[in-house]
Design an enzyme around this catalytic site. Sequence first.
Site, short mmCIF file in Angstrom:
data_model
loop_
_atom_site.label_atom_id
_atom_site.label_comp_id
_atom_site.label_asym_id
_atom_site.label_seq_id
_atom_site.Cartn_x
_atom_site.Cartn_y
_atom_site.Cartn_z
N ARG C 278 0.87 -1.17 0.00
CA ARG C 278 0.00 0.00 0.00
C ARG C 278 0.90 1.22 0.00
O ARG C 278 1.56 1.52 0.99
CB ARG C 278 -0.89 -0.08 1.24
N HIS C 282 -2.96 4.04 5.21
CA HIS C 282 -4.08 3.09 5.35
C HIS C 282 -5.37 3.78 4.94
O HIS C 282 -6.13 3.29 4.12
CB HIS C 282 -4.17 2.61 6.79
N TYR C 291 5.13 4.17 11.58
CA TYR C 291 5.41 2.74 11.64
C TYR C 291 6.17 2.19 10.43
O TYR C 291 6.45 1.00 10.38
CB TYR C 291 4.11 1.94 11.85
#
Lengths: 326, 326, 381, 381
Positions: C278, C282, C291
């Site tokens: 991705r 998100h 992260y």
Amino acid sequence: MVQLSMAKAITAGLSRAMDRNDHVVTIGQDIGKLGGVFRITDGLQERFGHKRVMDSPLAEAGIVGTALGMAQRGYVPVCEIQFDGFVFPAFDQIINQASRLRFRSQGQVTAPIVIRLPYGGNVGSIEHHGESPEAYFTPTPGLRIVSPSTPADAYELIQQAIDSPDPVIVLEPKRLYHSLKGEVDLDAPPSGELDRARVVRLGSEITLIGYGPMVSTLLSAAKVLADEGHSAEVVDLRSIAPIDWATVETSARKTGRVIVAHEAPRTSGVGAELAARIQEHCFYALESPVLRVTGLDMPYPPSRVETDYVPSVDRVLQTVDRALAY
Amino acid sequence: MVQLSMAKAITAGLSRAMDRNDHVVTIGQDIGKLGGVFRITDGLQERFGHKRVMDSPLAEAGIVGTALGMAQRGYVPVCEIQFDGFVFPAFDQIINQASRLRFRSQGQVTAPIVIRLPYGGNVGSIEHHGESPEAYFTPTPGLRIVSPSTPADAYELIQQAIDSPDPVIVLEPKRLYHSLKGEVDLDAPPSGELDRARVVRLGSEITLIGYGPMVSTLLSAAKVLADEGHSAEVVDLRSIAPIDWATVETSARKTGRVIVAHEAPRTSGVGAELAARIQEHCFYALESPVLRVTGLDMPYPPSRVETDYVPSVDRVLQTVDRALAY
Amino acid sequence: MTSTNAWIPRIVGDANEHPDDAAGGMPADGIETVQLLDAEGGEVRHPTYSPQLSADEVRDAYRTMFLARRIDVEGTNLQRQGQLALWAPAKGQEAAQIGAITALRPTDMVYPSYRELAMAMHRGLDPVAILQIMRGITHATWDVDALHFGLFSFVVGAQTLQATGYAMGVTLDGADDVVLVCLGDGATSEGHVSEALNFAAVFNAPVIFLVQNNQYAISVPTSGQFRGAPAARAAGFGMPGIRVDGNDLLAVHAVVAEAAARARAGGGPTLVEAMTYRIGAHTTADDPTRYRSREEEELWAGRDPLVRIERWLRDQGTPEEYFSELATEGDELATDVRARVLALTPDGITELYDYVLAEPSAALVEEREQVERYLATLEGR
Amino acid sequence: MTSTNAWIPRIVGDANEHPDDAAGGMPADGIETVQLLDAEGGEVRHPTYSPQLSADEVRDAYRTMFLARRIDVEGTNLQRQGQLALWAPAKGQEAAQIGAITALRPTDMVYPSYRELAMAMHRGLDPVAILQIMRGITHATWDVDALHFGLFSFVVGAQTLQATGYAMGVTLDGADDVVLVCLGDGATSEGHVSEALNFAAVFNAPVIFLVQNNQYAISVPTSGQFRGAPAARAAGFGMPGIRVDGNDLLAVHAVVAEAAARARAGGGPTLVEAMTYRIGAHTTADDPTRYRSREEEELWAGRDPLVRIERWLRDQGTPEEYFSELATEGDELATDVRARVLALTPDGITELYDYVLAEPSAALVEEREQVERYLATLEGR
Ligand SMILES: Cc1ncc(C[n+]2csc(CCOP(=O)(O)OP(=O)(O)O)c2C)c(N)n1
Ligand SMILES: Cc1ncc(C[n+]2csc(CCOP(=O)(O)OP(=O)(O)O)c2C)c(N)n1
Ligand SMILES: [Mg+2]
Ligand SMILES: [Mg+2]
């Protein structure tokens, strides 16, 4: 007219629905060769084949979730959940999926499934086998919940549930499966609406409202009351969601006193909604508060003491005394 | 005293509980590096390490079920469920396990876990992110459910929930996480009982009862009423299960009129139990029926129309008018 | 068929540490990744699989990938401008989606999760139908039966059971349709998904589980999600599990085509794990800098599924006009979609009572009237 | 460690037919079954595993197996005589249970399902504590902490997540305890069980999943439960899966001992699939003639786990008195247990209010008083 147990009446209704519509299928644990732990599907696999009577793996979410998918393919699946206490693994598929597919898709996708759920106590079994989980489902718009109180009603309700374009939970009073027998007209087409309550005894001084296994308790209480000179009306809800408020409120206004009975614990039970609505809509007509006779506010107890938990005729009578004393 | 948002107050309470007891651990989706989608656990993994702040796989039953196991090993797990609408896969572990381990084992096994559940609407998000699922939990003996309405209360309740030997669901009003700020005394020990309601505004003509995100709506309504010359008492339940009936009934008896507000749909909501019990216990004191101002009896709608769904000050006022008209 | 059953234990000392994959590369777990086109767009020979798409078909596929990405950008923009509540970008996953769906017949049912913008567009769904969800106008409303494209599902994993049931229905019909269900790497952890795999195997249902392993479930990398990869998990449920380079249109297409042929022939379910990334956040509410590393993002930017096909198409002699016309088409589409999104107005809340039950109950009718009356009083103000 | 990852597809034409295994034998799915003692009690050499128990230890183990079976018979009798609501016989599964539990330390936590009578007795649980559940006296009440033996769990599979969590707690403690959790072949279908396997692997938890594959979940044979056997499923979750002859005490012991040693050393979870057979009915409410054949039952009767050990013990020169004394001990125990079961009386329902919350709420206190008053009025009648 034949004389059937409630169990056999449900079998007959299911079997008739499967005859009438070859897209009605049924899925659940042990419903094939064994005929289900209560033998409700006894003989159906032989008659309709393995494809229409499917033994599922041991997974409740799987049963309900795949039933939804079959429904999306044009089938009308009837799911059997083995016992009241084992429905919770399927909860997400019922609450987040079945009940709101129509709403979330504005009618593009629907969920005409039936979930058969044996429920209720005083059956002398172990944990999770005597419960009444209806209050976990009633807060759910889009979900229908019905419960029969007689074999004739069971025969009709199971067929109506299968015919319904909405998802329907049929709460089957397992205590009555084999203990209650009654006349059933096997040729009668399912008539009337799925969500109609029924006044099963006329009376004038107090209204006793119940459903499923409680109706016979209320009728017994009404009999005792009659002997004691009191006239009690008994309403069998049949449909717990939605509730037939017209019938309920008409009776409440007529008698001015209402008692609601169910086996589930009192707190947040179906009786709460009944009391809340009746006191609002019949405020001036009530001579006493709506009272509840229910299971206790504890998890279902070991079976040796379950008769102290499930509402008895005595407890109903005691509560009627309280109501009449106002 | 410091000024904190509700989010930061919860973080502070959680962090203090973890400081005081090294067996308090927390587990949930994305609570580590990300600090949770609402950043409630922000910085906790850095401070307490990966062992005490555990990112879990994406499985709600897994979170609650393993938390129960850790509790059985002596830990006090605090679970984070990411959103209201995603708690249902964990339902069996909450209803059949957490809530009744003590009962089924006669106290040999307990479940001192906390489940943090952000809830409530008017947050402008998509499906499943604006719901109020409390009514799915309230029918459960053995389960505590609380919801704070201010940062100070959130700071206290989260600590009390962690200290509680019972399983506690903390419903966190997510709309207030960042929008509501308030004074918090970080040194105050959590005082009083977990299941005490609080009269947050004194009044004499009508009682408005709510919890969590509704309390500020009720307080605003009470203010408008005061301007209009009416005196409304506002009760913040704080504990939705069990309910502090003494406080509720005292107020109901005093004012004679009661309105209950919640965001969840009306049918079988927490308001039903409140109405049912109040009309029973305060029958002669009531001048009008207990009325409910609630979410509508449909699944949570798309966010552009959610303000028509969630009770507003206007709807509360309209209902007060109805009550006062009796 | 390639065997993907090798299982090399990846037991680590302290699992709580959740180590990220070193450089965000493919996991070194010994499971083969089928590839037919490398990151430079060069063809790779494979012993079992070969490209199944003609250059024209690839151009068609690329067009959808390109347009989907254009809409994706528009979604992100609209969200930034406060016009959408949220946007969940599909950027980077276009090859996985279009490779899979082009391997199906238009009448094969697809159950998406919530990131399948490209697939949806391939099936002819107006992207406005998706954008309006994110604008809070509707939940998920399109003509599932006409498109054979299911509703978006926001409860992670729940759709897998319904897809399996639909496929069981196909078997009951004796038809040769196939069902494709989309899920993420994170979704594989939900118990419902394991139940779906098991039901699919037991009922030998013609369903393909397409796991778009984009390396993260929000912030959690696959190392914190599972030890046994999805491709390996399939075997334990009794179905083939194939891992494929999810940024390789040709490979995904070939692998899914084979799975579909097997399912159609009565060979039952298959799990396909498409390794992808991705590229965006998100959702627009997310902050990936918390992260994942810059290096990792750059590594994967170099594996962009569109760039790869573009190179291949140029190698095949596709003229420049094709690309420039496509860019224009994309901009026009985006402009049109944007305009229509901005013009959207929601149904009034009372209209939604129509969809609670097939026929509203008396109580619903009553409540609706009350709400209508109440809202009318507000209009007066 | 034996590799059990071979996966041989068992895709059948019409899965809905659920064919039973031909003769109820072991499935021909290519997964090795570890055996150290054959049905005749003869020792079998195995390349990896060897018997770990001395003759004395086997005698001790056999004693518990024998006594458990004696109580099992008593349970069935009591139910037939109307003294119990239900009885779920463990008959046939004693080797799986005792082989496993003797491989653990007494302080290793065990999470049973509901059929672990033999295991429970090994841990010193008074069988009356189990029989009283079936008499409707209590739910499940014993001193879990003292016995390191968890509550029976009647919600199939739910205990596996709790066992995994307990094992995660062991890791948090830095302790070297091991957790054993029991489940059936049917239970493996529950999503919660898959979640437990995944959490166990991801958190590298010291937990052993003992699947007693007794060939049926009530009436459903394993062929209707799964296509991928439990032993094979383990690999897909990233843990070793070992299949063992569950009627072979020595083999189960050796396999579980190895798994326990690995877990203790930080090597994480293992799944052990013990192939066994429920000789009796599912419960006394069940009618196995509806779903299994006489021949199959006889085949498995010939594999009785007690007979096998008895033969081996005799071969080892165990004197006849050992067996006759054990028979006497069993009868005495049964007589004692029966007498105590018949004497059981339940707590009054109002005492149960003590266990709803740690401290009863005001509403509970009030309700309790009401119920007490009400019950007092009844006594008057
Ligand atoms: C049952 C459930 N739990 C939690 C969430 C919140 N959530 C939304 S997306 C997501 C991560 C999904 O990850 P993955 O399956 O890998 O799909 P991706 O988003 O990467 O495409 C989570 C945790 C949810 N939607 N549903
Ligand atoms: C969640 C749940 N669903 C259904 C049941 C009813 N039930 C009790 S035992 C059983 C079969 C269990 O089979 P298996 O796991 O193989 O264990 P076995 O009884 O063979 O030891 C079923 C379906 C249950 N107890 N729990
Ligand atoms: Mg992902
Ligand atoms: Mg079994």
